[in-house]
Scaffold this motif. Structure first.
Motif, PDB file in Angstrom:
ATOM      1  N   ARG A   3       0.814  -1.216   0.000  1.00  0.00           N
ATOM      2  CA  ARG A   3       0.000   0.000   0.000  1.00  0.00           C
ATOM      3  C   ARG A   3       0.845   1.263   0.000  1.00  0.00           C
ATOM      4  O   ARG A   3       0.349   2.339   0.247  1.00  0.00           O
ATOM      5  N   GLY A   4       2.111   1.187  -0.207  1.00  0.00           N
ATOM      6  CA  GLY A   4       2.937   2.380  -0.299  1.00  0.00           C
ATOM      7  C   GLY A   4       3.340   2.911   1.063  1.00  0.00           C
ATOM      8  O   GLY A   4       3.845   2.192   1.896  1.00  0.00           O
ATOM      9  N   SER A   5       3.071   4.194   1.310  1.00  0.00           N
ATOM     10  CA  SER A   5       3.566   4.838   2.518  1.00  0.00           C
ATOM     11  C   SER A   5       2.568   4.823   3.670  1.00  0.00           C
ATOM     12  O   SER A   5       2.739   5.565   4.623  1.00  0.00           O
ATOM     13  N   ASP A   6       1.505   4.034   3.609  1.00  0.00           N
ATOM     14  CA  ASP A   6       0.559   3.953   4.717  1.00  0.00           C
ATOM     15  C   ASP A   6       1.239   3.398   5.962  1.00  0.00           C
ATOM     16  O   ASP A   6       1.995   2.432   5.902  1.00  0.00           O
ATOM     17  N   ARG A   7       0.930   4.005   7.096  1.00  0.00           N
ATOM     18  CA  ARG A   7       1.496   3.523   8.350  1.00  0.00           C
ATOM     19  C   ARG A   7       0.659   2.399   8.928  1.00  0.00           C
ATOM     20  O   ARG A   7       1.133   1.649   9.760  1.00  0.00           O
ATOM     21  N   LEU A   8      -0.598   2.305   8.503  1.00  0.00           N
ATOM     22  CA  LEU A   8      -1.502   1.306   9.059  1.00  0.00           C
ATOM     23  C   LEU A   8      -1.797   0.226   8.029  1.00  0.00           C
ATOM     24  O   LEU A   8      -1.780   0.467   6.836  1.00  0.00           O
ATOM     25  N   SER A   9      -2.109  -0.925   8.532  1.00  0.00           N
ATOM     26  CA  SER A   9      -2.462  -2.016   7.618  1.00  0.00           C
ATOM     27  C   SER A   9      -3.900  -1.851   7.147  1.00  0.00           C
ATOM     28  O   SER A   9      -4.672  -1.062   7.685  1.00  0.00           O
ATOM     29  N   ARG A  10      -4.252  -2.623   6.161  1.00  0.00           N
ATOM     30  CA  ARG A  10      -5.611  -2.598   5.637  1.00  0.00           C
ATOM     31  C   ARG A  10      -6.609  -3.013   6.706  1.00  0.00           C
ATOM     32  O   ARG A  10      -7.693  -2.449   6.821  1.00  0.00           O
ATOM     33  N   HIS A  11      -6.227  -3.950   7.541  1.00  0.00           N
ATOM     34  CA  HIS A  11      -7.116  -4.421   8.607  1.00  0.00           C
ATOM     35  C   HIS A  11      -7.337  -3.330   9.658  1.00  0.00           C
ATOM     36  O   HIS A  11      -8.446  -3.152  10.148  1.00  0.00           O
ATOM     37  N   ARG A  12      -6.301  -2.586   9.985  1.00  0.00           N
ATOM     38  CA  ARG A  12      -6.438  -1.492  10.961  1.00  0.00           C
ATOM     39  C   ARG A  12      -7.289  -0.363  10.370  1.00  0.00           C
ATOM     40  O   ARG A  12      -8.078   0.243  11.086  1.00  0.00           O
ATOM     41  N   ASP A  13      -7.167  -0.096   9.081  1.00  0.00           N
ATOM     42  CA  ASP A  13      -8.024   0.895   8.432  1.00  0.00           C
ATOM     43  C   ASP A  13      -9.491   0.496   8.561  1.00  0.00           C
ATOM     44  O   ASP A  13     -10.348   1.317   8.908  1.00  0.00           O
ATOM     45  N   ASP A  14      -9.804  -0.750   8.264  1.00  0.00           N
ATOM     46  CA  ASP A  14     -11.178  -1.235   8.369  1.00  0.00           C
ATOM     47  C   ASP A  14     -11.683  -1.171   9.805  1.00  0.00           C
ATOM     48  O   ASP A  14     -12.839  -0.825  10.055  1.00  0.00           O
ATOM     49  N   MET A  16     -10.724   0.939  12.141  1.00  0.00           N
ATOM     50  CA  MET A  16     -10.970   2.340  12.487  1.00  0.00           C
ATOM     51  C   MET A  16     -12.259   2.850  11.849  1.00  0.00           C
ATOM     52  O   MET A  16     -13.020   3.603  12.464  1.00  0.00           O
ATOM     53  N   LYS A  17     -12.547   2.446  10.625  1.00  0.00           N
ATOM     54  CA  LYS A  17     -13.802   2.826   9.980  1.00  0.00           C
ATOM     55  C   LYS A  17     -14.989   2.292  10.764  1.00  0.00           C
ATOM     56  O   LYS A  17     -15.988   2.980  10.951  1.00  0.00           O
ATOM     57  N   HIS A  18     -14.871   1.061  11.220  1.00  0.00           N
ATOM     58  CA  HIS A  18     -15.947   0.439  11.990  1.00  0.00           C
ATOM     59  C   HIS A  18     -16.155   1.179  13.319  1.00  0.00           C
ATOM     60  O   HIS A  18     -17.294   1.388  13.750  1.00  0.00           O
ATOM     61  N   GLU A  19     -15.079   1.598  13.963  1.00  0.00           N
ATOM     62  CA  GLU A  19     -15.176   2.320  15.229  1.00  0.00           C
ATOM     63  C   GLU A  19     -15.863   3.674  15.053  1.00  0.00           C
ATOM     64  O   GLU A  19     -16.617   4.111  15.906  1.00  0.00           O
ATOM     65  N   LEU A  20     -15.602   4.349  13.956  1.00  0.00           N
ATOM     66  CA  LEU A  20     -16.161   5.677  13.731  1.00  0.00           C
ATOM     67  C   LEU A  20     -17.543   5.669  13.104  1.00  0.00           C
ATOM     68  O   LEU A  20     -18.227   6.686  13.089  1.00  0.00           O
ATOM     69  N   GLY A  22     -20.530   4.495  13.932  1.00  0.00           N
ATOM     70  CA  GLY A  22     -21.641   4.897  14.790  1.00  0.00           C
ATOM     71  C   GLY A  22     -21.621   6.379  15.100  1.00  0.00           C
ATOM     72  O   GLY A  22     -22.666   7.042  15.114  1.00  0.00           O
ATOM     73  N   LEU A  23     -20.439   6.908  15.349  1.00  0.00           N
ATOM     74  CA  LEU A  23     -20.309   8.331  15.654  1.00  0.00           C
ATOM     75  C   LEU A  23     -20.706   9.191  14.460  1.00  0.00           C
ATOM     76  O   LEU A  23     -21.414  10.194  14.605  1.00  0.00           O
ATOM     77  N   LEU A  24     -20.290   8.805  13.275  1.00  0.00           N
ATOM     78  CA  LEU A  24     -20.599   9.588  12.083  1.00  0.00           C
ATOM     79  C   LEU A  24     -22.073   9.514  11.702  1.00  0.00           C
ATOM     80  O   LEU A  24     -22.634  10.461  11.181  1.00  0.00           O
ATOM     81  N   ARG A  25     -22.727   8.411  11.972  1.00  0.00           N
ATOM     82  CA  ARG A  25     -24.141   8.251  11.623  1.00  0.00           C
ATOM     83  C   ARG A  25     -25.082   8.773  12.696  1.00  0.00           C
ATOM     84  O   ARG A  25     -26.282   8.840  12.482  1.00  0.00           O
ATOM     85  N   SER A  26     -24.571   9.132  13.861  1.00  0.00           N
ATOM     86  CA  SER A  26     -25.423   9.519  14.986  1.00  0.00           C
ATOM     87  C   SER A  26     -26.153  10.841  14.759  1.00  0.00           C
ATOM     88  O   SER A  26     -27.188  11.079  15.363  1.00  0.00           O
ATOM     89  N   GLY A  27     -25.612  11.705  13.926  1.00  0.00           N
ATOM     90  CA  GLY A  27     -26.234  12.998  13.709  1.00  0.00           C
ATOM     91  C   GLY A  27     -25.808  14.036  14.732  1.00  0.00           C
ATOM     92  O   GLY A  27     -26.253  15.172  14.700  1.00  0.00           O
TER      93      GLY A  27
END
Length: 128
Positions: A3-14, A16-20, A22-27
Protein backbone atom coordinates in the motif's frame (compact mmCIF):
# COMPACT_ATOMS: atom_id res chain seq x y z
CA UNK A 1 -0.60 -6.08 -1.94
CA UNK A 2 1.76 -3.26 -0.98
CA UNK A 3 0.00 0.00 0.00
CA UNK A 4 2.94 2.38 -0.30
CA UNK A 5 3.57 4.84 2.52
CA UNK A 6 0.56 3.95 4.72
CA UNK A 7 1.50 3.52 8.35
CA UNK A 8 -1.50 1.31 9.06
CA UNK A 9 -2.46 -2.02 7.62
CA UNK A 10 -5.61 -2.60 5.64
CA UNK A 11 -7.12 -4.42 8.61
CA UNK A 12 -6.44 -1.49 10.96
CA UNK A 13 -8.02 0.90 8.43
CA UNK A 14 -11.18 -1.23 8.37
CA UNK A 15 -11.19 -1.45 12.15
CA UNK A 16 -10.97 2.34 12.49
CA UNK A 17 -13.80 2.83 9.98
CA UNK A 18 -15.95 0.44 11.99
CA UNK A 19 -15.18 2.32 15.23
CA UNK A 20 -16.16 5.68 13.73
CA UNK A 21 -19.23 4.47 11.86
CA UNK A 22 -21.64 4.90 14.79
CA UNK A 23 -20.31 8.33 15.65
CA UNK A 24 -20.60 9.59 12.08
CA UNK A 25 -24.14 8.25 11.62
CA UNK A 26 -25.42 9.52 14.99
CA UNK A 27 -26.23 13.00 13.71
CA UNK A 28 -24.44 14.59 16.66
CA UNK A 29 -21.40 16.81 16.38
CA UNK A 30 -18.25 14.78 15.88
CA UNK A 31 -15.86 17.28 17.42
CA UNK A 32 -14.98 17.36 21.09
CA UNK A 33 -14.70 21.15 21.23
CA UNK A 34 -17.91 23.12 20.72
CA UNK A 35 -16.17 26.03 19.00
CA UNK A 36 -15.22 23.72 16.10
CA UNK A 37 -18.85 23.16 15.12
CA UNK A 38 -20.46 25.45 12.53
CA UNK A 39 -22.94 27.95 13.90
CA UNK A 40 -26.57 27.31 12.96
CA UNK A 41 -28.53 29.96 11.10
CA UNK A 42 -30.49 32.46 13.15
CA UNK A 43 -34.18 33.13 12.68
CA UNK A 44 -33.55 36.65 11.41
CA UNK A 45 -30.83 35.69 8.90
CA UNK A 46 -31.80 36.52 5.31
CA UNK A 47 -32.43 33.47 3.16
CA UNK A 48 -29.95 33.88 0.32
CA UNK A 49 -29.43 30.14 -0.04
CA UNK A 50 -32.64 29.65 -2.04
CA UNK A 51 -31.17 30.84 -5.32
CA UNK A 52 -30.36 34.18 -6.88
CA UNK A 53 -31.78 37.11 -4.96
CA UNK A 54 -33.51 39.69 -7.08
CA UNK A 55 -36.12 42.35 -6.40
CA UNK A 56 -39.63 41.18 -7.15
CA UNK A 57 -39.01 37.51 -6.33
CA UNK A 58 -40.78 35.79 -3.48
CA UNK A 59 -38.85 36.24 -0.26
CA UNK A 60 -36.71 39.10 -1.49
CA UNK A 61 -36.78 41.90 1.04
CA UNK A 62 -34.67 45.02 1.40
CA UNK A 63 -32.26 43.09 3.63
CA UNK A 64 -31.75 40.17 1.25
CA UNK A 65 -31.27 42.42 -1.78
CA UNK A 66 -28.83 44.61 0.16
CA UNK A 67 -26.88 41.57 1.37
CA UNK A 68 -26.60 40.13 -2.13
CA UNK A 69 -25.52 43.46 -3.63
CA UNK A 70 -22.95 44.00 -0.88
CA UNK A 71 -21.60 40.48 -1.37
CA UNK A 72 -21.09 41.04 -5.09
CA UNK A 73 -20.18 44.74 -5.27
CA UNK A 74 -18.19 45.28 -2.10
CA UNK A 75 -17.12 48.86 -1.37
CA UNK A 76 -15.37 49.69 -4.62
CA UNK A 77 -17.76 51.07 -7.22
CA UNK A 78 -19.58 53.75 -5.16
CA UNK A 79 -20.72 56.44 -5.83
CA UNK A 80 -21.95 55.26 -9.20
CA UNK A 81 -24.84 55.40 -11.63
CA UNK A 82 -26.98 52.43 -12.61
CA UNK A 83 -25.15 51.78 -15.94
CA UNK A 84 -21.77 51.77 -14.15
CA UNK A 85 -23.09 49.31 -11.56
CA UNK A 86 -24.55 47.09 -14.29
CA UNK A 87 -21.09 46.85 -15.88
CA UNK A 88 -19.54 45.94 -12.52
CA UNK A 89 -22.21 43.29 -11.88
CA UNK A 90 -21.69 41.75 -15.30
CA UNK A 91 -17.91 41.70 -14.81
CA UNK A 92 -18.39 39.91 -11.48
CA UNK A 93 -20.85 37.38 -13.00
CA UNK A 94 -23.86 38.46 -10.95
CA UNK A 95 -27.21 36.69 -11.46
CA UNK A 96 -29.06 37.93 -14.55
CA UNK A 97 -32.19 38.73 -12.52
CA UNK A 98 -30.23 41.20 -10.40
CA UNK A 99 -28.58 42.82 -13.43
CA UNK A 100 -31.95 43.12 -15.20
CA UNK A 101 -33.44 44.82 -12.14
CA UNK A 102 -30.60 47.35 -12.08
CA UNK A 103 -31.12 48.14 -15.77
CA UNK A 104 -34.64 49.40 -14.99
CA UNK A 105 -33.30 52.14 -12.68
CA UNK A 106 -32.98 55.75 -13.95
CA UNK A 107 -29.70 56.19 -15.84
CA UNK A 108 -28.81 59.61 -14.41
CA UNK A 109 -29.41 58.74 -10.74
CA UNK A 110 -26.24 58.21 -8.64
CA UNK A 111 -26.06 55.91 -5.63
CA UNK A 112 -23.57 56.50 -2.83
CA UNK A 113 -23.79 53.08 -1.17
CA UNK A 114 -25.41 49.65 -1.29
CA UNK A 115 -28.23 50.70 1.05
CA UNK A 116 -29.42 53.43 -1.33
CA UNK A 117 -29.21 51.06 -4.28
CA UNK A 118 -31.14 48.30 -2.51
CA UNK A 119 -33.77 50.79 -1.37
CA UNK A 120 -34.22 52.05 -4.95
CA UNK A 121 -34.52 48.50 -6.28
CA UNK A 122 -37.04 47.32 -3.70
CA UNK A 123 -39.06 50.54 -4.04
CA UNK A 124 -39.36 49.95 -7.80
CA UNK A 125 -40.56 46.38 -7.34
CA UNK A 126 -43.80 47.61 -5.77
CA UNK A 127 -44.43 50.30 -8.39
CA UNK A 128 -46.32 49.53 -11.63
Amino acid sequence: MQRGSDRLSRHRDDEMKHELQGLLRSGHPTRSEEWHDPEPTAEDDPQVWGGPVAPGRAGSSLETVRLELARILGRGPFPASAPELVRVLRRKNAPDALVDALETLPRKERYTNVQELARALTRREGSP
